[in-house]
Design a protein around this motif. Structure first.
Motif, PDB file in Angstrom:
ATOM      1  N   GLN A 273      21.398 -16.517  18.060  1.00 19.74           N
ATOM      2  CA  GLN A 273      19.795 -16.630  17.941  1.00 19.74           C
ATOM      3  C   GLN A 273      19.261 -15.789  16.360  1.00 19.74           C
ATOM      4  OE1 GLN A 273      18.120 -13.482  21.173  1.00 19.74           O
ATOM      5  NE2 GLN A 273      19.371 -14.848  22.404  1.00 19.74           N
TER       6      GLN A 273
ATOM      7  N   SER B 167       9.543 -23.011  19.834  1.00 16.71           N
ATOM      8  CA  SER B 167       9.220 -22.709  21.374  1.00 16.71           C
ATOM      9  C   SER B 167       7.993 -21.515  21.019  1.00 16.71           C
ATOM     10  CB  SER B 167       9.106 -23.324  22.474  1.00 16.71           C
ATOM     11  OG  SER B 167      10.408 -21.946  22.290  1.00 16.71           O
ATOM     12  N   GLU B 168       7.330 -21.294  21.763  1.00 15.48           N
ATOM     13  CA  GLU B 168       6.538 -19.837  22.350  1.00 15.48           C
ATOM     14  C   GLU B 168       7.979 -18.696  22.633  1.00 15.48           C
ATOM     15  OE1 GLU B 168       3.667 -16.576  24.465  1.00 15.48           O
ATOM     16  OE2 GLU B 168       3.065 -19.206  24.208  1.00 15.48           O
ATOM     17  N   THR B 169       8.562 -19.727  23.957  1.00 13.87           N
ATOM     18  CA  THR B 169      10.306 -18.288  23.945  1.00 13.87           C
ATOM     19  C   THR B 169      10.835 -18.369  22.997  1.00 13.87           C
ATOM     20  OG1 THR B 169       9.080 -19.833  26.351  1.00 13.87           O
ATOM     21  CG2 THR B 169      12.008 -18.237  25.920  1.00 13.87           C
ATOM     22  N   ASP B 170      12.073 -19.175  21.951  1.00 15.25           N
ATOM     23  CA  ASP B 170      12.522 -19.087  20.929  1.00 15.25           C
ATOM     24  C   ASP B 170      11.227 -18.360  19.920  1.00 15.25           C
ATOM     25  OD1 ASP B 170      14.590 -20.746  22.432  1.00 15.25           O
ATOM     26  OD2 ASP B 170      13.647 -22.583  21.344  1.00 15.25           O
ATOM     27  N   ARG B 171      10.149 -18.380  19.591  1.00 17.72           N
ATOM     28  CA  ARG B 171       9.843 -17.552  18.486  1.00 17.72           C
ATOM     29  C   ARG B 171       9.687 -16.281  19.087  1.00 17.72           C
ATOM     30  NH1 ARG B 171       5.917 -21.531  18.093  1.00 17.72           N
ATOM     31  NH2 ARG B 171       4.724 -20.595  19.657  1.00 17.72           N
ATOM     32  N   LYS B 172      10.292 -15.620  20.504  1.00 12.30           N
ATOM     33  CA  LYS B 172       9.667 -14.666  21.316  1.00 12.30           C
ATOM     34  C   LYS B 172      11.643 -14.193  20.955  1.00 12.30           C
ATOM     35  CE  LYS B 172       6.030 -14.345  24.270  1.00 12.30           C
ATOM     36  NZ  LYS B 172       5.567 -14.923  25.199  1.00 12.30           N
ATOM     37  N   LEU B 173      12.277 -15.173  20.981  1.00  8.91           N
ATOM     38  CA  LEU B 173      14.104 -14.536  21.426  1.00  8.91           C
ATOM     39  C   LEU B 173      14.432 -14.507  20.228  1.00  8.91           C
ATOM     40  CD1 LEU B 173      15.600 -17.559  23.747  1.00  8.91           C
ATOM     41  CD2 LEU B 173      15.166 -14.611  24.167  1.00  8.91           C
ATOM     42  N   ARG B 174      13.634 -14.823  19.327  1.00  9.63           N
ATOM     43  CA  ARG B 174      13.886 -14.946  17.687  1.00  9.63           C
ATOM     44  C   ARG B 174      13.231 -13.590  16.588  1.00  9.63           C
ATOM     45  NH1 ARG B 174      16.224 -18.695  19.989  1.00  9.63           N
ATOM     46  NH2 ARG B 174      18.182 -20.044  20.000  1.00  9.63           N
ATOM     47  N   LYS B 175      12.334 -12.869  16.695  1.00  5.86           N
ATOM     48  CA  LYS B 175      11.219 -12.162  17.414  1.00  5.86           C
ATOM     49  C   LYS B 175      11.477 -11.332  15.500  1.00  5.86           C
ATOM     50  CE  LYS B 175       7.347  -9.184  17.353  1.00  5.86           C
ATOM     51  NZ  LYS B 175       6.534  -7.948  17.976  1.00  5.86           N
TER      52      LYS B 175
END
Length: 103
Positions: free
Chosen positions: A4, A67-75
Protein backbone atom coordinates in the motif's frame (compact mmCIF):
# COMPACT_ATOMS: atom_id res chain seq x y z
CA UNK A 1 6.56 -2.92 -5.26
CA UNK A 2 3.53 -4.60 -3.86
CA UNK A 3 1.67 -3.21 -0.92
CA UNK A 4 0.00 0.00 0.00
CA UNK A 5 2.99 2.30 -0.18
CA UNK A 6 3.76 5.02 -2.70
CA UNK A 7 7.20 4.29 -4.10
CA UNK A 8 9.82 6.26 -6.00
CA UNK A 9 11.38 4.76 -9.12
CA UNK A 10 14.41 5.89 -11.07
CA UNK A 11 15.81 4.46 -14.28
CA UNK A 12 19.49 4.86 -13.45
CA UNK A 13 21.28 3.78 -10.28
CA UNK A 14 21.84 7.40 -9.18
CA UNK A 15 19.40 9.77 -10.94
CA UNK A 16 21.25 12.81 -9.55
CA UNK A 17 24.47 12.03 -11.38
CA UNK A 18 23.85 9.58 -14.21
CA UNK A 19 22.31 9.86 -17.64
CA UNK A 20 19.87 7.22 -18.80
CA UNK A 21 21.04 5.30 -21.88
CA UNK A 22 19.56 5.56 -25.37
CA UNK A 23 19.14 9.33 -25.28
CA UNK A 24 16.50 9.39 -22.56
CA UNK A 25 16.21 12.41 -20.31
CA UNK A 26 18.76 12.70 -17.52
CA UNK A 27 16.14 12.73 -14.75
CA UNK A 28 13.32 10.28 -15.20
CA UNK A 29 11.17 8.26 -12.81
CA UNK A 30 7.81 8.00 -11.14
CA UNK A 31 6.01 8.01 -7.84
CA UNK A 32 3.63 5.09 -7.73
CA UNK A 33 0.87 3.62 -5.58
CA UNK A 34 0.08 -0.06 -6.04
CA UNK A 35 -2.19 -2.53 -4.38
CA UNK A 36 -5.09 -4.84 -4.99
CA UNK A 37 -6.51 -3.72 -8.35
CA UNK A 38 -4.63 -0.40 -8.08
CA UNK A 39 -1.74 0.96 -10.06
CA UNK A 40 -1.48 4.73 -10.32
CA UNK A 41 1.59 6.84 -10.85
CA UNK A 42 2.95 10.29 -11.58
CA UNK A 43 5.97 10.25 -13.88
CA UNK A 44 8.67 12.75 -14.72
CA UNK A 45 11.08 12.84 -17.65
CA UNK A 46 13.25 15.92 -17.88
CA UNK A 47 16.79 17.18 -18.28
CA UNK A 48 16.93 18.89 -14.88
CA UNK A 49 16.35 17.38 -11.43
CA UNK A 50 12.96 17.88 -9.82
CA UNK A 51 12.88 20.19 -6.84
CA UNK A 52 11.54 19.14 -3.46
CA UNK A 53 8.51 21.39 -4.06
CA UNK A 54 7.86 19.63 -7.35
CA UNK A 55 8.24 16.24 -5.62
CA UNK A 56 5.69 17.26 -3.00
CA UNK A 57 3.34 18.41 -5.77
CA UNK A 58 3.75 15.01 -7.50
CA UNK A 59 2.87 13.21 -4.26
CA UNK A 60 -0.23 15.43 -3.98
CA UNK A 61 -1.12 14.70 -7.61
CA UNK A 62 -0.77 10.95 -7.07
CA UNK A 63 -2.88 11.06 -3.92
CA UNK A 64 -5.59 13.02 -5.77
CA UNK A 65 -5.78 10.27 -8.42
CA UNK A 66 -6.82 7.68 -5.83
CA UNK A 67 -10.29 6.92 -4.58
CA UNK A 68 -11.18 8.10 -1.09
CA UNK A 69 -10.85 4.52 0.17
CA UNK A 70 -7.40 4.08 -1.37
CA UNK A 71 -6.28 7.47 0.01
CA UNK A 72 -7.38 6.43 3.50
CA UNK A 73 -5.58 3.07 3.21
CA UNK A 74 -2.36 4.83 2.18
CA UNK A 75 -2.57 7.90 4.42
CA UNK A 76 0.43 6.92 6.56
CA UNK A 77 2.56 6.10 3.51
CA UNK A 78 1.77 9.44 1.84
CA UNK A 79 2.71 11.20 5.09
CA UNK A 80 6.00 9.27 5.13
CA UNK A 81 6.72 10.24 1.51
CA UNK A 82 6.12 13.92 2.29
CA UNK A 83 8.26 13.71 5.42
CA UNK A 84 11.08 12.08 3.44
CA UNK A 85 11.01 14.84 0.83
CA UNK A 86 11.03 17.55 3.52
CA UNK A 87 13.97 15.85 5.25
CA UNK A 88 15.76 15.75 1.90
CA UNK A 89 15.19 19.49 1.54
CA UNK A 90 16.76 20.09 4.97
CA UNK A 91 19.70 17.84 4.11
CA UNK A 92 20.33 19.71 0.87
CA UNK A 93 20.26 22.99 2.80
CA UNK A 94 22.80 21.67 5.30
CA UNK A 95 25.05 20.45 2.49
CA UNK A 96 24.95 23.86 0.83
CA UNK A 97 25.71 25.57 4.15
CA UNK A 98 28.62 23.19 4.73
CA UNK A 99 30.02 23.99 1.27
CA UNK A 100 29.89 27.71 2.07
CA UNK A 101 31.56 27.21 5.45
CA UNK A 102 34.48 25.17 4.09
CA UNK A 103 35.38 27.68 1.37
Amino acid sequence: MAGQNPTLYAYVSDPNFEIAPFGLAKHRGRIQAQGSKLEESVAWNRDTPSTVSEGLAMVDELEAKLSETDRKLRKTEFEKARKLLKMLEMLIGLMLLFQILIK
